[in-house]
Design an enzyme around this catalytic site. Structure first.
Site, PDB file in Angstrom:
ATOM      1  N   GLN A   1       7.428   4.697  -1.295  1.00 47.57           N
ATOM      2  CA  GLN A   1       7.707   4.024  -2.555  1.00 47.57           C
ATOM      3  C   GLN A   1       8.011   2.569  -2.265  1.00 47.57           C
ATOM      4  O   GLN A   1       9.119   2.206  -1.891  1.00 47.57           O
ATOM      5  CB  GLN A   1       8.896   4.708  -3.236  1.00 47.57           C
ATOM      6  CG  GLN A   1       9.141   4.199  -4.622  1.00 47.57           C
ATOM      7  CD  GLN A   1      10.063   5.110  -5.416  1.00 47.57           C
ATOM      8  OE1 GLN A   1      10.374   6.222  -4.994  1.00 47.57           O
ATOM      9  NE2 GLN A   1      10.542   4.635  -6.549  1.00 47.57           N
ATOM     10  N   GLY A   2       7.012   1.739  -2.387  1.00 44.59           N
ATOM     11  CA  GLY A   2       7.196   0.320  -2.109  1.00 44.59           C
ATOM     12  C   GLY A   2       7.647  -0.414  -3.354  1.00 44.59           C
ATOM     13  O   GLY A   2       7.916   0.199  -4.385  1.00 44.59           O
ATOM     14  N   ALA A   3       7.720  -1.736  -3.241  1.00 42.13           N
ATOM     15  CA  ALA A   3       8.137  -2.535  -4.387  1.00 42.13           C
ATOM     16  C   ALA A   3       7.071  -2.506  -5.461  1.00 42.13           C
ATOM     17  O   ALA A   3       7.360  -2.522  -6.647  1.00 42.13           O
ATOM     18  CB  ALA A   3       8.398  -3.974  -3.952  1.00 42.13           C
ATOM     19  N   GLU A   4       5.810  -2.448  -5.045  1.00 42.50           N
ATOM     20  CA  GLU A   4       4.747  -2.557  -6.026  1.00 42.50           C
ATOM     21  C   GLU A   4       4.064  -1.239  -6.327  1.00 42.50           C
ATOM     22  O   GLU A   4       3.648  -0.998  -7.446  1.00 42.50           O
ATOM     23  CB  GLU A   4       3.709  -3.563  -5.521  1.00 42.50           C
ATOM     24  CG  GLU A   4       2.782  -3.979  -6.636  1.00 42.50           C
ATOM     25  CD  GLU A   4       1.679  -4.896  -6.170  1.00 42.50           C
ATOM     26  OE1 GLU A   4       1.906  -5.627  -5.203  1.00 42.50           O
ATOM     27  OE2 GLU A   4       0.620  -4.853  -6.781  1.00 42.50           O
TER      28      GLU A   4
ATOM     29  N   LYS B   1      -2.878   5.778  -4.692  1.00 42.00           N
ATOM     30  CA  LYS B   1      -1.967   4.634  -4.788  1.00 42.00           C
ATOM     31  C   LYS B   1      -1.764   4.324  -6.257  1.00 42.00           C
ATOM     32  O   LYS B   1      -2.717   4.066  -6.984  1.00 42.00           O
ATOM     33  CB  LYS B   1      -2.600   3.440  -4.060  1.00 42.00           C
ATOM     34  CG  LYS B   1      -1.726   2.215  -4.033  1.00 42.00           C
ATOM     35  CD  LYS B   1      -2.242   1.197  -3.033  1.00 42.00           C
ATOM     36  CE  LYS B   1      -1.366  -0.036  -3.043  1.00 42.00           C
ATOM     37  NZ  LYS B   1      -1.761  -1.013  -2.024  1.00 42.00           N
TER      38      LYS B   1
ATOM     39  N   ASP C   1      -1.725  -9.216   4.242  1.00 44.53           N
ATOM     40  CA  ASP C   1      -0.501  -8.567   4.706  1.00 44.53           C
ATOM     41  C   ASP C   1      -0.793  -7.829   6.014  1.00 44.53           C
ATOM     42  O   ASP C   1      -0.528  -6.640   6.141  1.00 44.53           O
ATOM     43  CB  ASP C   1       0.011  -7.603   3.631  1.00 44.53           C
ATOM     44  CG  ASP C   1       1.404  -7.064   3.933  1.00 44.53           C
ATOM     45  OD1 ASP C   1       2.119  -7.691   4.750  1.00 44.53           O
ATOM     46  OD2 ASP C   1       1.778  -6.025   3.366  1.00 44.53           O
TER      47      ASP C   1
END
Lengths: 266, 349
Positions: A13-16, A34, A150
């Site tokens: 669970q990332g920020a985006e 995703k 990234d």
């Protein structure tokens, strides 16, 4: 607008985005989903615009990579209004995990590998070959004018042998890979696969490519300080395998000197 | 119990604050006063005029602060002043005032980083222990987290600061600078309802505002010269209020996004907003929604501490002073460029 429930296991669970492991069409075809969830803090119109744009852009970049022969997950399905992409499941460790295993040693690593000390592992020709492969893959990516945005060792994965998309026989591959966790993975054929193009863009600019390499350099050195000596092997392979690499690497020197981009005012 | 007096004048606010630190208790604010140089609508504040303003007011402000606090000169332990970053001429005026006081009263000087002042005051007032900090003002836009004795910058604006973007847009619309252009934009934005499409420029944890300003300035100028701009869905006319609303919604969404990314990166659920733009209630609200979704909360202060002030300089200066830090008079310079991460934060673990 309501969203359909998600069928899968939450991996990250990332920020985006949220990342799930699921299957596609057949229960034997593993997939990665995703999802960019709705952000309640921003205006609904803006939220939809950004979600759609990012989803489509990521899918396009993946597609472009794939058609041009840069290893990355294949896109199976895109629902940009709901911010969903379903893509090929890449089986294998990230380069980050692999390097960490090699350096720190892992409890369930076979004993013969354990005997090797850090220095030996890092100068092992197989590890150097992996670094060259990373450099080559990034070189290919930049040759088709894609900036990853990234680049970290977490966003590079190692996959044993290439298979055609929909004929995955999980039983066989899983058994084969269960025993191989460390340096053994580097024997035989493998490829370095790029993942997570969420911050990617198309650009012909040397500056953007140099910054892309700079991001990887900083991430590499801060994540694997002991292996920092390996980074130049990546750059060397990049130099040999990418067409515009001369200019990009010169630009990289400048970017390094610049350090943080701006000296503050105000 | 140590007492410090702080002088701030890095931009158009001249602030004087007096603080007392008692062990184990919250810092005691004995005085915190400010005088702002307000330029006419359509104009920004120029360094030269701002410096004149500061020179004119500093003596009176120091006297009033001492009177309000009831502190005798003999009880003051150190004189803190803003070393930077900021505008050159105003910084120099205030540095000279601080040096004069130090010589006159025979007190040690402490040069303070303006950004660290904001962060420390925010932490003190809100009680946020180890938050990710969003520092947003007319000159700075930074996402900061503490690690290993430094406030490290995780993300920042690559060109102009968010406050600068808002201030300059206020000039385009000829909005009053009193009490602050950003405040007036916020009030107009409350009446806006149509969101126009504005560029959205986030790059990882960095962002950029110059393109946004260029776009919305051009849009506003078209409108002001009579072009008929309408919302494509409702067919209603776009108003200046809609522009303020759209600018805020877009720019603040960018700020919240980079803050969230930094929070995910360092694994924190607290966020502290400091700096003049931090007063904006819509920004606080958006940040609050994001933080709540992450199971955390947002900490913000009101205009007394968000907007540049003397008390934050006194507070951060006193923290450094208590670790043995002073600035010798012949090194008591000021500088326009002084990065947040240059300061060794000796007072934290």
């Amino acid at each position: 607008m309501s969203r359909r429930p998600i069928d899968g296991t939450l991996l990250k669970q990332g920020a985006e985005a949220h990342v799930y492991k699921s299957t596609f069409l057949l229960p034997t075809v593993p997939s990665l989903m995703k999802v960019r969830p709705r952000k309640a803090y921003r205006h609904a119109t803006l939220d939809l615009r950004l979600t759609k744009h990012r989803c489509v852009s990521e899918a396009r970049l993946l597609n472009r990579c794939r058609t041009m022969g840069v290893p990355c997950p294949a896109v199976y399905f895109v629902d940009e209004r709901n911010g969903e992409i379903i893509m090929e499941w890449i089986e294998g460790p990230s380069i980050r995990e692999l390097l960490q295993r090699l350096i720190d040693g892992s409890p369930d690593r076979p004993s013969e590998a354990k005997e090797q000390s850090d220095g030996d592992v890092l100068s092992d020709p197989k590890v150097l070959q992996l670094m060259r492969q990373i450099g080559e893959t990034i070189g290919k990516l930049h040759d088709i004018d894609i900036i990853h945005g990234d680049l970290t060792t977490s966003n590079l994965m190692l996959r044993k042998e290439r298979r055609t998309t929909l004929e995955v026989d999980t039983s066989e591959t899983e058994n084969a890979e269960k025993n191989d966790e460390g340096i053994e993975l580097l024997e035989g054929d493998y490829e370095v696969v790029l993942i997570d193009f969420g911050l990617g863009q198309v650009s012909v600019s040397d500056e953007d490519k140099a910054v892309d390499l700079y991001v990887l350099e900083r991430a590499f050195i801060s994540t694997h300080p002991k292996a920092s000596g390996l980074f130049h092997t990546i750059l060397e392979a990049y130099k040999q395998n990418s067409l515009g690499s001369g200019i990009v690497l010169r630009r990289l020197q400048e970017v390094r000197l610049r350090g943080r981009k701006k000296s503050m005012i105000g | 119990m140590p007492i410090a007096i702080g002088l701030e004048g890095s931009a158009n606010k001249l602030g004087v604050g007096i603080i007392r630190h008692a062990p184990g208790k919250p810092a005691e604010i004995l005085a915190n006063i400010r005088h702002t140089f307000v330029s006419p609508p359509g104009e920004g504040f120029l360094p030269k005029d701002t410096a004149i303003h500061h020179r004119t007011w500093v003596v009176g402000l120091v006297k009033r602060a001492l009177r309000e606090s009831g502190v005798a000169i003999a009880d003051v332990d150190c004189i803190c002043y803003t070393k930077g970053p900021g505008m050159g001429a105003p910084l120099q005026s205030v540095a000279i005032a601080a040096r004069t006081l130090a010589l006159l009263w025979d007190k040690p000087l402490v040069g303070v980083n303006h950004c660290v002042g904001h962060i420390e005051m925010g932490r003190e007032i809100t009680g946020a222990d180890n938050p990710v900090v969003l520092y947003v003002s007319g000159g700075n836009t930074q996402v900061i987290a503490y690690a290993d004795q430094r406030y490290r910058i995780f993300g920042e604006a690559l060109d102009i600061a968010i406050g600068n973007c808002l201030d300059r847009f206020a000039r385009t619309l000829n909005i009053s600078n009193d009490p602050a252009p950003g405040y007036n934009i916020e009030q107009m934005a409350k009446k806006g309802k149509h969101l126009i499409d504005i560029p959205y420029t986030v790059k990882g944890m960095d962002c950029s505002f110059s393109g946004i300003l260029g776009f919305i300035d051009a849009y506003a100028n078209d409108m002001l010269s009579g072009a008929d701009k309408r919302d494509p869905e409702t067919g209603e006319r776009i108003t200046p209020e809609d522009l303020c609303f759209s600018l805020q919604e877009t720019a603040f969404a960018m700020l919240v996004e980079i803050t969230e990314r930094a929070m995910a990166h360092v694994g924190s659920s607290q966020v502290l907003i400091v700096g003049g733009v931090g007063c904006n209630e819509r920004l606080q609200e958006m940040m609050g929604i994001m933080a709540a979704e992450r199971g955390g909360s947002v900490y913000a202060t009101d205009e007394r501490f968000c907007i540049d002030n003397g008390i934050m300089i006194a507070h951060a200066g006193l923290l450094a002073f208590q670790t043995g830090f002073t600035t010798p008079i012949d090194e008591s310079t000021c500088t326009q460029r002084f990065r947040t991460d240059e300061v060794l934060v000796k007072w934290r673990d």
